[in-house]
Design a protein around this motif. Sequence first.
Motif, PDB file in Angstrom:
ATOM      1  N   ILE A  31      28.898  36.252  37.276  1.00  0.00           N
ATOM      2  CA  ILE A  31      29.782  36.608  38.387  1.00  0.00           C
ATOM      3  C   ILE A  31      30.995  37.367  37.869  1.00  0.00           C
ATOM      4  O   ILE A  31      31.680  38.067  38.630  1.00  0.00           O
ATOM      5  CB  ILE A  31      30.218  35.345  39.180  1.00  0.00           C
ATOM      6  N   MET A  32      31.274  37.287  36.561  1.00  0.00           N
ATOM      7  CA  MET A  32      32.422  37.997  35.996  1.00  0.00           C
ATOM      8  C   MET A  32      32.253  39.516  36.040  1.00  0.00           C
ATOM      9  O   MET A  32      33.202  40.258  35.818  1.00  0.00           O
ATOM     10  CB  MET A  32      32.677  37.554  34.552  1.00  0.00           C
ATOM     11  N   MET A  33      31.055  39.984  36.353  1.00  0.00           N
ATOM     12  CA  MET A  33      30.848  41.423  36.512  1.00  0.00           C
ATOM     13  C   MET A  33      31.260  41.902  37.901  1.00  0.00           C
ATOM     14  O   MET A  33      31.396  43.103  38.135  1.00  0.00           O
ATOM     15  CB  MET A  33      29.382  41.777  36.236  1.00  0.00           C
ATOM     16  N   ALA A  34      31.428  40.979  38.832  1.00  0.00           N
ATOM     17  CA  ALA A  34      31.784  41.331  40.208  1.00  0.00           C
ATOM     18  C   ALA A  34      33.296  41.524  40.346  1.00  0.00           C
ATOM     19  O   ALA A  34      34.068  41.027  39.517  1.00  0.00           O
ATOM     20  CB  ALA A  34      31.311  40.234  41.163  1.00  0.00           C
ATOM     21  N   PRO A  35      33.744  42.225  41.403  1.00  0.00           N
ATOM     22  CA  PRO A  35      35.185  42.349  41.648  1.00  0.00           C
ATOM     23  C   PRO A  35      35.849  40.986  41.810  1.00  0.00           C
ATOM     24  O   PRO A  35      35.219  40.009  42.226  1.00  0.00           O
ATOM     25  CB  PRO A  35      35.248  43.153  42.954  1.00  0.00           C
ATOM     26  N   THR A  36      37.145  40.942  41.504  1.00  0.00           N
ATOM     27  CA  THR A  36      37.891  39.688  41.509  1.00  0.00           C
ATOM     28  C   THR A  36      37.774  38.934  42.832  1.00  0.00           C
ATOM     29  O   THR A  36      37.637  37.712  42.850  1.00  0.00           O
ATOM     30  CB  THR A  36      39.379  39.959  41.199  1.00  0.00           C
ATOM     31  N   ARG A  37      37.817  39.660  43.941  1.00  0.00           N
ATOM     32  CA  ARG A  37      37.764  38.987  45.239  1.00  0.00           C
ATOM     33  C   ARG A  37      36.439  38.264  45.442  1.00  0.00           C
ATOM     34  O   ARG A  37      36.389  37.219  46.085  1.00  0.00           O
ATOM     35  CB  ARG A  37      37.992  39.997  46.367  1.00  0.00           C
TER      36      ARG A  37
END
Length: 241
Positions: free
Chosen positions: A183-189
């Motif tokens: 999930i760390m590849m996804a945008p912060t939101r």
Amino acid sequence: MATAREPEYRDGHGFIAEVIRTRRSKTADIRVEDGAVSVVVPLNTPAEKIDQLLVTKRRWIKEKIALQQEATPVRAKRYVSGEAFSYLGRNYRLKVEAGNFAPVKLVNGRLVVTVPGGAQQPHVIRNALVRWYKRQAEQKLLEKVTRYAPMVGAHPAGVGVRSFKSRWGSCTAKGAVEFNWQIMMAPTRMVDYVVVHELCHLIRHDHSQAFWREVERVMPDYQQCREWLRENAAKLVFESP
């Protein structure tokens, strides 16, 4: 407060093993996850004993790595300098350097990976990046849980990072929350949404309307986040070389 130990690695000749020393361990335990090798050992285990264990288990470790590589779809990544990797929704260029194995560093907008043989060992480069992403996940997700738990009104028993095949997080029977490190590849939101989602499961253990009301109370835009993850999940996969 105890100071964090510097990362420790041993060359397994064909793979790099991360050494995890802990007081809780009585015996050595070798783990192979996502192609990355780690050795959990008692605190004062000599390096020579660790090397001996890696030699003894080398065939088993190599077989495990090969099986995990076969199970991961082969894609376009070659793990060479210039390739882009997403971290919290922003792309960073990879820079591969040859030298003694060192933890990945994010320097001047580049993910710098230093491994023996440089670009000649793409699987070692991938494993180094996996370790980096997991370490970032452990830090960032704990920060986000600490931030959002009071807003949700939940009190998790712990925060963990795992490898999940088809979900972003889960709650354990003991009340801890666990998250997929990718999930760390996804945008912060989107990461925020996953954290709030799992924290709300500590209050509501289903996906009822009452559950979604709890999510919406903290994140009014949760539906957009949910839809983004549904549409982009296939892109948030750490590819094999």
